[in-house]
Design a protein around this motif. Structure first.
Motif, PDB file in Angstrom:
ATOM      1  N   PHE A 171      37.119  43.338  36.204  1.00 48.85           N
ATOM      2  CA  PHE A 171      37.198  44.148  37.942  1.00 48.85           C
ATOM      3  C   PHE A 171      37.473  45.578  37.655  1.00 48.85           C
ATOM      4  N   GLU A 172      38.146  46.269  37.348  1.00 43.61           N
ATOM      5  CA  GLU A 172      38.636  47.753  37.421  1.00 43.61           C
ATOM      6  C   GLU A 172      36.947  48.659  36.392  1.00 43.61           C
ATOM      7  N   ARG A 173      36.672  47.495  36.015  1.00 41.80           N
ATOM      8  CA  ARG A 173      35.658  48.660  35.348  1.00 41.80           C
ATOM      9  C   ARG A 173      33.939  47.804  36.015  1.00 41.80           C
TER      10      ARG A 173
ATOM     11  N   ALA B 165      53.067  38.742  52.950  1.00 46.35           N
ATOM     12  CA  ALA B 165      51.683  39.232  54.226  1.00 46.35           C
ATOM     13  C   ALA B 165      50.863  39.883  53.760  1.00 46.35           C
ATOM     14  N   GLY B 166      49.722  39.358  53.837  1.00 47.89           N
ATOM     15  CA  GLY B 166      48.067  40.236  53.909  1.00 47.89           C
ATOM     16  C   GLY B 166      47.275  39.570  52.673  1.00 47.89           C
ATOM     17  N   ASP B 167      48.581  38.904  51.744  1.00 42.76           N
ATOM     18  CA  ASP B 167      48.297  38.613  50.293  1.00 42.76           C
ATOM     19  C   ASP B 167      47.362  37.855  49.914  1.00 42.76           C
ATOM     20  N   LEU B 168      46.979  37.297  49.158  1.00 43.12           N
ATOM     21  CA  LEU B 168      46.292  35.657  49.147  1.00 43.12           C
ATOM     22  C   LEU B 168      46.173  34.977  47.673  1.00 43.12           C
ATOM     23  N   HIS B 169      46.997  36.339  47.073  1.00 40.08           N
ATOM     24  CA  HIS B 169      47.063  36.159  44.915  1.00 40.08           C
ATOM     25  C   HIS B 169      48.154  34.534  45.049  1.00 40.08           C
ATOM     26  N   ASP B 170      47.539  33.535  44.858  1.00 36.30           N
ATOM     27  CA  ASP B 170      48.582  32.783  44.073  1.00 36.30           C
ATOM     28  C   ASP B 170      49.137  32.192  43.012  1.00 36.30           C
ATOM     29  N   ILE B 171      47.973  32.304  42.370  1.00 33.86           N
ATOM     30  CA  ILE B 171      48.508  31.692  40.561  1.00 33.86           C
ATOM     31  C   ILE B 171      49.603  32.550  40.688  1.00 33.86           C
ATOM     32  N   GLY B 172      50.604  33.717  40.693  1.00 39.55           N
ATOM     33  CA  GLY B 172      50.836  33.662  40.035  1.00 39.55           C
ATOM     34  C   GLY B 172      52.702  33.334  40.409  1.00 39.55           C
ATOM     35  N   LYS B 173      52.322  33.337  41.863  1.00 42.90           N
ATOM     36  CA  LYS B 173      53.267  31.896  42.613  1.00 42.90           C
ATOM     37  C   LYS B 173      53.190  31.096  41.898  1.00 42.90           C
TER      38      LYS B 173
ATOM     39  N   ASP C 290      57.553  37.634  34.634  1.00 39.62           N
ATOM     40  CA  ASP C 290      57.134  36.457  34.430  1.00 39.62           C
ATOM     41  C   ASP C 290      57.650  35.680  35.218  1.00 39.62           C
ATOM     42  N   ALA C 291      57.495  34.194  34.557  1.00 38.50           N
ATOM     43  CA  ALA C 291      57.228  33.005  35.406  1.00 38.50           C
ATOM     44  C   ALA C 291      58.935  32.305  34.468  1.00 38.50           C
ATOM     45  N   SER C 292      58.732  33.225  33.101  1.00 41.63           N
ATOM     46  CA  SER C 292      59.836  32.325  32.321  1.00 41.63           C
ATOM     47  C   SER C 292      61.293  33.204  32.505  1.00 41.63           C
TER      48      SER C 292
ATOM     49  N   MET D 284      59.539  35.846  46.703  1.00 44.77           N
ATOM     50  CA  MET D 284      58.675  37.189  47.516  1.00 44.77           C
ATOM     51  C   MET D 284      57.746  37.336  46.407  1.00 44.77           C
ATOM     52  N   SER D 285      56.596  37.380  45.969  1.00 43.74           N
ATOM     53  CA  SER D 285      55.566  37.041  45.305  1.00 43.74           C
ATOM     54  C   SER D 285      54.258  38.071  46.040  1.00 43.74           C
ATOM     55  N   ALA D 286      54.079  40.155  45.584  1.00 44.21           N
ATOM     56  CA  ALA D 286      52.530  40.490  45.562  1.00 44.21           C
ATOM     57  C   ALA D 286      52.258  40.858  44.641  1.00 44.21           C
TER      58      ALA D 286
ATOM     59  N   LEU E  92      49.298  43.334  45.482  1.00 42.74           N
ATOM     60  CA  LEU E  92      48.605  44.095  45.690  1.00 42.74           C
ATOM     61  C   LEU E  92      48.979  45.775  46.529  1.00 42.74           C
ATOM     62  N   THR E  93      49.062  46.515  45.889  1.00 45.30           N
ATOM     63  CA  THR E  93      50.231  48.131  46.158  1.00 45.30           C
ATOM     64  C   THR E  93      50.355  48.058  48.121  1.00 45.30           C
ATOM     65  N   THR E  94      49.206  47.423  48.440  1.00 44.17           N
ATOM     66  CA  THR E  94      48.807  47.520  49.982  1.00 44.17           C
ATOM     67  C   THR E  94      49.484  46.054  50.130  1.00 44.17           C
TER      68      THR E  94
ATOM     69  N   GLY F 138      58.437  39.498  42.424  1.00 39.96           N
ATOM     70  CA  GLY F 138      58.401  39.592  41.812  1.00 39.96           C
ATOM     71  C   GLY F 138      56.152  39.890  41.772  1.00 39.96           C
ATOM     72  N   GLY F 139      55.765  39.604  40.915  1.00 37.41           N
ATOM     73  CA  GLY F 139      54.449  40.023  41.046  1.00 37.41           C
ATOM     74  C   GLY F 139      53.816  41.705  40.001  1.00 37.41           C
ATOM     75  N   ALA F 140      52.477  41.688  39.926  1.00 36.35           N
ATOM     76  CA  ALA F 140      51.710  42.070  39.027  1.00 36.35           C
ATOM     77  C   ALA F 140      52.412  44.366  39.062  1.00 36.35           C
ATOM     78  N   PRO F 141      52.443  44.336  40.302  1.00 39.78           N
ATOM     79  CA  PRO F 141      52.813  45.506  40.974  1.00 39.78           C
ATOM     80  C   PRO F 141      54.700  46.061  41.136  1.00 39.78           C
TER      81      PRO F 141
ATOM     82  N   ASP G  14      33.476  36.227  40.916  1.00 34.01           N
ATOM     83  CA  ASP G  14      34.176  36.252  38.976  1.00 34.01           C
ATOM     84  C   ASP G  14      35.598  35.803  39.428  1.00 34.01           C
ATOM     85  N   MET G  15      35.691  36.717  40.019  1.00 32.58           N
ATOM     86  CA  MET G  15      37.377  36.830  39.783  1.00 32.58           C
ATOM     87  C   MET G  15      38.084  35.584  40.063  1.00 32.58           C
ATOM     88  N   LEU G  16      37.166  34.665  41.283  1.00 33.51           N
ATOM     89  CA  LEU G  16      37.435  33.739  42.523  1.00 33.51           C
ATOM     90  C   LEU G  16      37.697  32.378  41.641  1.00 33.51           C
TER      91      LEU G  16
HETATM   92  C1  B12 Z   1      41.942  36.182  40.581  1.00 29.28           C
HETATM   93  C2  B12 Z   1      42.527  37.318  41.608  1.00 29.28           C
HETATM   94  C3  B12 Z   1      42.028  37.509  42.988  1.00 29.28           C
HETATM   95  C4  B12 Z   1      41.843  35.904  43.063  1.00 29.28           C
HETATM   96  C5  B12 Z   1      42.798  35.610  43.716  1.00 29.28           C
HETATM   97  C6  B12 Z   1      42.682  33.465  43.258  1.00 29.28           C
HETATM   98  C7  B12 Z   1      44.645  33.168  43.519  1.00 29.28           C
HETATM   99  N1  B12 Z   1      43.983  32.456  43.874  1.00 29.28           N
HETATM  100  O1  B12 Z   1      45.430  33.736  43.445  1.00 29.28           O
HETATM  101  C8  B12 Z   1      40.665  37.009  44.566  1.00 29.28           C
HETATM  102  C9  B12 Z   1      39.614  36.633  44.295  1.00 29.28           C
HETATM  103  C10 B12 Z   1      41.261  36.045  45.871  1.00 29.28           C
HETATM  104  C11 B12 Z   1      41.733  38.199  45.069  1.00 29.28           C
HETATM  105  C12 B12 Z   1      41.117  38.756  45.572  1.00 29.28           C
HETATM  106  C13 B12 Z   1      41.593  40.274  45.915  1.00 29.28           C
HETATM  107  N2  B12 Z   1      42.002  41.098  45.385  1.00 29.28           N
HETATM  108 CO1  B12 Z   1      42.606  40.279  43.634  1.00 29.28          CO
HETATM  109  N3  B12 Z   1      43.052  39.845  41.286  1.00 29.28           N
HETATM  110  C14 B12 Z   1      42.546  38.166  40.399  1.00 29.28           C
HETATM  111  C15 B12 Z   1      42.900  39.269  39.074  1.00 29.28           C
HETATM  112  C16 B12 Z   1      41.954  38.888  38.135  1.00 29.28           C
HETATM  113  C17 B12 Z   1      44.201  38.029  38.769  1.00 29.28           C
HETATM  114  C18 B12 Z   1      45.092  37.774  39.373  1.00 29.28           C
HETATM  115  C19 B12 Z   1      46.433  36.580  38.975  1.00 29.28           C
HETATM  116  O2  B12 Z   1      46.388  34.985  39.211  1.00 29.28           O
HETATM  117  N4  B12 Z   1      46.912  36.729  37.300  1.00 29.28           N
HETATM  118  C20 B12 Z   1      47.952  35.789  36.401  1.00 29.28           C
HETATM  119  C21 B12 Z   1      48.627  35.039  37.148  1.00 29.28           C
HETATM  120  C22 B12 Z   1      50.107  34.822  36.247  1.00 29.28           C
HETATM  121  O3  B12 Z   1      50.080  36.565  37.067  1.00 29.28           O
HETATM  122  P1  B12 Z   1      50.814  37.178  38.000  1.00 29.28           P
HETATM  123  O4  B12 Z   1      50.229  37.099  39.686  1.00 29.28           O
HETATM  124  O5  B12 Z   1      50.850  39.085  37.719  1.00 29.28           O
HETATM  125  O6  B12 Z   1      51.814  36.596  38.066  1.00 29.28           O
HETATM  126  C23 B12 Z   1      53.314  37.162  36.771  1.00 29.28           C
HETATM  127  C24 B12 Z   1      53.731  37.654  37.204  1.00 29.28           C
HETATM  128  O7  B12 Z   1      53.736  38.886  38.151  1.00 29.28           O
HETATM  129  C25 B12 Z   1      55.212  37.166  37.538  1.00 29.28           C
HETATM  130  N5  B12 Z   1      55.122  36.550  39.251  1.00 29.28           N
HETATM  131  C26 B12 Z   1      54.046  36.973  40.230  1.00 29.28           C
HETATM  132  N6  B12 Z   1      54.714  36.162  41.591  1.00 29.28           N
HETATM  133  C27 B12 Z   1      56.176  36.382  41.401  1.00 29.28           C
HETATM  134  C28 B12 Z   1      57.367  36.282  41.887  1.00 29.28           C
HETATM  135  C29 B12 Z   1      58.487  36.309  41.430  1.00 29.28           C
HETATM  136  C30 B12 Z   1      60.006  36.306  42.164  1.00 29.28           C
HETATM  137  C31 B12 Z   1      58.418  36.588  40.123  1.00 29.28           C
HETATM  138  C32 B12 Z   1      60.340  36.692  39.673  1.00 29.28           C
HETATM  139  C33 B12 Z   1      58.167  37.013  39.592  1.00 29.28           C
HETATM  140  C34 B12 Z   1      56.416  36.666  39.547  1.00 29.28           C
HETATM  141  O8  B12 Z   1      54.959  35.873  36.734  1.00 29.28           O
HETATM  142  C35 B12 Z   1      53.365  35.573  36.715  1.00 29.28           C
HETATM  143  C36 B12 Z   1      53.691  34.330  36.015  1.00 29.28           C
HETATM  144  O9  B12 Z   1      53.936  35.324  35.189  1.00 29.28           O
HETATM  145  C37 B12 Z   1      44.150  40.156  39.381  1.00 29.28           C
HETATM  146  C38 B12 Z   1      44.617  41.267  38.149  1.00 29.28           C
HETATM  147  C39 B12 Z   1      45.591  40.846  37.572  1.00 29.28           C
HETATM  148  N7  B12 Z   1      45.100  40.851  36.031  1.00 29.28           N
HETATM  149  O10 B12 Z   1      46.834  40.654  37.785  1.00 29.28           O
HETATM  150  C40 B12 Z   1      43.315  41.031  40.383  1.00 29.28           C
HETATM  151  C41 B12 Z   1      43.808  42.157  41.184  1.00 29.28           C
HETATM  152  C42 B12 Z   1      45.390  41.920  41.570  1.00 29.28           C
HETATM  153  N8  B12 Z   1      42.952  42.159  42.702  1.00 29.28           N
HETATM  154  C43 B12 Z   1      42.600  43.392  43.174  1.00 29.28           C
HETATM  155  C44 B12 Z   1      42.038  43.827  44.542  1.00 29.28           C
HETATM  156  C45 B12 Z   1      41.669  45.195  44.845  1.00 29.28           C
HETATM  157  C46 B12 Z   1      42.055  42.300  44.919  1.00 29.28           C
HETATM  158  C47 B12 Z   1      40.950  42.318  45.995  1.00 29.28           C
HETATM  159  C48 B12 Z   1      41.766  43.446  47.706  1.00 29.28           C
HETATM  160  C49 B12 Z   1      39.451  42.301  46.289  1.00 29.28           C
HETATM  161  C50 B12 Z   1      38.748  42.317  47.349  1.00 29.28           C
HETATM  162  N9  B12 Z   1      37.990  43.792  47.310  1.00 29.28           N
HETATM  163  O11 B12 Z   1      38.588  42.209  48.582  1.00 29.28           O
HETATM  164  C51 B12 Z   1      40.933  40.899  46.895  1.00 29.28           C
HETATM  165  C52 B12 Z   1      42.629  41.395  47.944  1.00 29.28           C
HETATM  166  C53 B12 Z   1      42.478  39.702  48.612  1.00 29.28           C
HETATM  167  C54 B12 Z   1      44.122  39.614  49.247  1.00 29.28           C
HETATM  168  N10 B12 Z   1      44.308  40.280  50.753  1.00 29.28           N
HETATM  169  O12 B12 Z   1      45.277  39.195  48.844  1.00 29.28           O
HETATM  170  C55 B12 Z   1      43.899  44.290  42.136  1.00 29.28           C
HETATM  171  C56 B12 Z   1      44.671  44.820  43.146  1.00 29.28           C
HETATM  172  C57 B12 Z   1      44.780  46.265  42.767  1.00 29.28           C
HETATM  173  C58 B12 Z   1      45.809  47.058  43.576  1.00 29.28           C
HETATM  174  N11 B12 Z   1      46.643  47.698  42.285  1.00 29.28           N
HETATM  175  O13 B12 Z   1      46.863  46.584  44.902  1.00 29.28           O
HETATM  176  C59 B12 Z   1      43.712  43.392  40.783  1.00 29.28           C
HETATM  177  C60 B12 Z   1      44.720  44.138  40.153  1.00 29.28           C
HETATM  178  C61 B12 Z   1      43.017  43.907  40.227  1.00 29.28           C
HETATM  179  C62 B12 Z   1      41.994  45.110  39.685  1.00 29.28           C
HETATM  180  N12 B12 Z   1      42.679  45.851  38.248  1.00 29.28           N
HETATM  181  O14 B12 Z   1      42.167  46.168  40.467  1.00 29.28           O
HETATM  182  N13 B12 Z   1      41.818  38.633  43.616  1.00 29.28           N
END
Ligand code: B12
Length: 212
Positions: free
Chosen positions: A52-54, A97-105, A197-199, A145-147, A149-151, A177-180, A61-63
């Motif tokens: 997506f970044e590239r 608020a404002g964030d729809l990502h839920d896979i990590g959550k 991460d989740a574990s 709480m999970s986030a 997006l940097t926003t 938690g959450g990626a950023p 495709d992300m969806l």
């Molecule tokens: C899938 C995805 C989407 C899907 C989400 C579907 C869904 N149901 O979740 C969709 C297509 C909807 C989407 C939309 C958007 N996305 Co998006 N998305 C992703 C993507 C590819 C994967 C995220 C993911 O699920 N990762 C896998 C899970 C398992 O990892 P995780 O969430 O990080 O969670 C782990 C840890 O972080 C931690 N964790 C998570 N939450 C918590 C909470 C606690 C309490 C704790 C302790 C730990 C923890 O544990 C988890 C498991 O180990 C990422 C890229 C990436 N690799 O992160 C971009 C990404 C997050 N998205 C991004 C963007 C820009 C967007 C959009 C703005 C795109 C657009 N122009 O519309 C929109 C925003 C929508 C919104 N308002 O939220 C950017 C964010 C950039 C930034 N720095 O802010 C990313 C990083 C892509 C990129 N490289 O540019 N997205």
């Protein structure tokens, strides 16, 4: 190509059926659910993010990749969650608020449940008021709480301030938690626990309630 390679490709290509079948096959071959998550499914989503970044991948495709990942996670769910055990505590969790990502959550919730917590899932786009209301209603030991997006990550601070204002902050531990999100960010916004991460989230949550 191994099953793991096919699974990795299946997530990236958004092939739900292949991902569900290959995940089931990998489990039947004796692979561990948490290994499949951390070595195959999560790295595949990381690759999706990089594409997506590239600008090789776009939002649809992300969806579809996210849906395929979910299909795999659904197969793993019974292996990650413990059924029928007395809860060791309650966690209220949501994506901010404002964030729809839920896979990590959802993964964090599964691991928390697997560790023995009762989890109240508030879903995505959870406002500060909603967190406050849920703490009043469910009286959890922990708020998570999970986030993604940097926003949106700054709204964690807004929600923590709202808990303070409602006089509830001392009654709960806040985990973020959450990626950023980083350890430093967690400290800056006044959270108690950071999980990468989740574990580790589940382990730290368990330690936190044991120390209460
Ligand atoms: C899938 C995805 C989407 C899907 C989400 C579907 C869904 N149901 O979740 C969709 C297509 C909807 C989407 C939309 C958007 N996305 Co998006 N998305 C992703 C993507 C590819 C994967 C995220 C993911 O699920 N990762 C896998 C899970 C398992 O990892 P995780 O969430 O990080 O969670 C782990 C840890 O972080 C931690 N964790 C998570 N939450 C918590 C909470 C606690 C309490 C704790 C302790 C730990 C923890 O544990 C988890 C498991 O180990 C990422 C890229 C990436 N690799 O992160 C971009 C990404 C997050 N998205 C991004 C963007 C820009 C967007 C959009 C703005 C795109 C657009 N122009 O519309 C929109 C925003 C929508 C919104 N308002 O939220 C950017 C964010 C950039 C930034 N720095 O802010 C990313 C990083 C892509 C990129 N490289 O540019 N997205």
């Amino acid at each position: 190509m191994t099953v793991n390679d096919d699974l990795y490709e299946g997530v990236i290509n958004g092939d739900n059926e292949a991902v569900a079948a290959l995940t089931a096959q990998a489990m039947a071959e004796g692979l561990r659910a948490d290994d499949l998550l951390s070595r195959v499914l999560i790295p595949a989503m990381t690759e999706v993010g990089q594409r997506f970044e590239r600008q090789e991948f776009f939002v649809p495709d992300m969806l579809i990749a996210a849906r395929a990942m979910q299909a795999g996670v659904n197969v793993l769910r019974p292996h990650l969650t413990a059924a029928g055990v007395k809860p060791i505590g309650t966690v209220v969790m949501g994506t901010v608020a404002g964030d729809l990502h839920d896979i990590g959550k959802n993964l964090v919730i599964m691991m928390l449940e697997g560790t023995g917590f009762r989890v109240v899932d508030l879903g995505v786009d959870v406002s500060a008021d909603k967190f406050v209301a849920a703490v009043r209603e469910h009286k959890p030991q922990l708020v998570a709480m999970s986030a993604l997006l940097t926003t949106t990550m700054m709204t964690m601070k807004v929600s923590i301030e709202a808990l303070k204002k409602a006089g509830l902050r001392d009654q709960v531990k806040v985990m973020v938690g959450g990626a950023p999100v980083t350890r430093k960010f967690a400290d800056d916004v006044g959270a108690d626990i950071y999980g990468a991460d989740a574990s580790s989230a589940a382990r730290k949550a368990k330690e936190a309630v044991a120390a209460l």
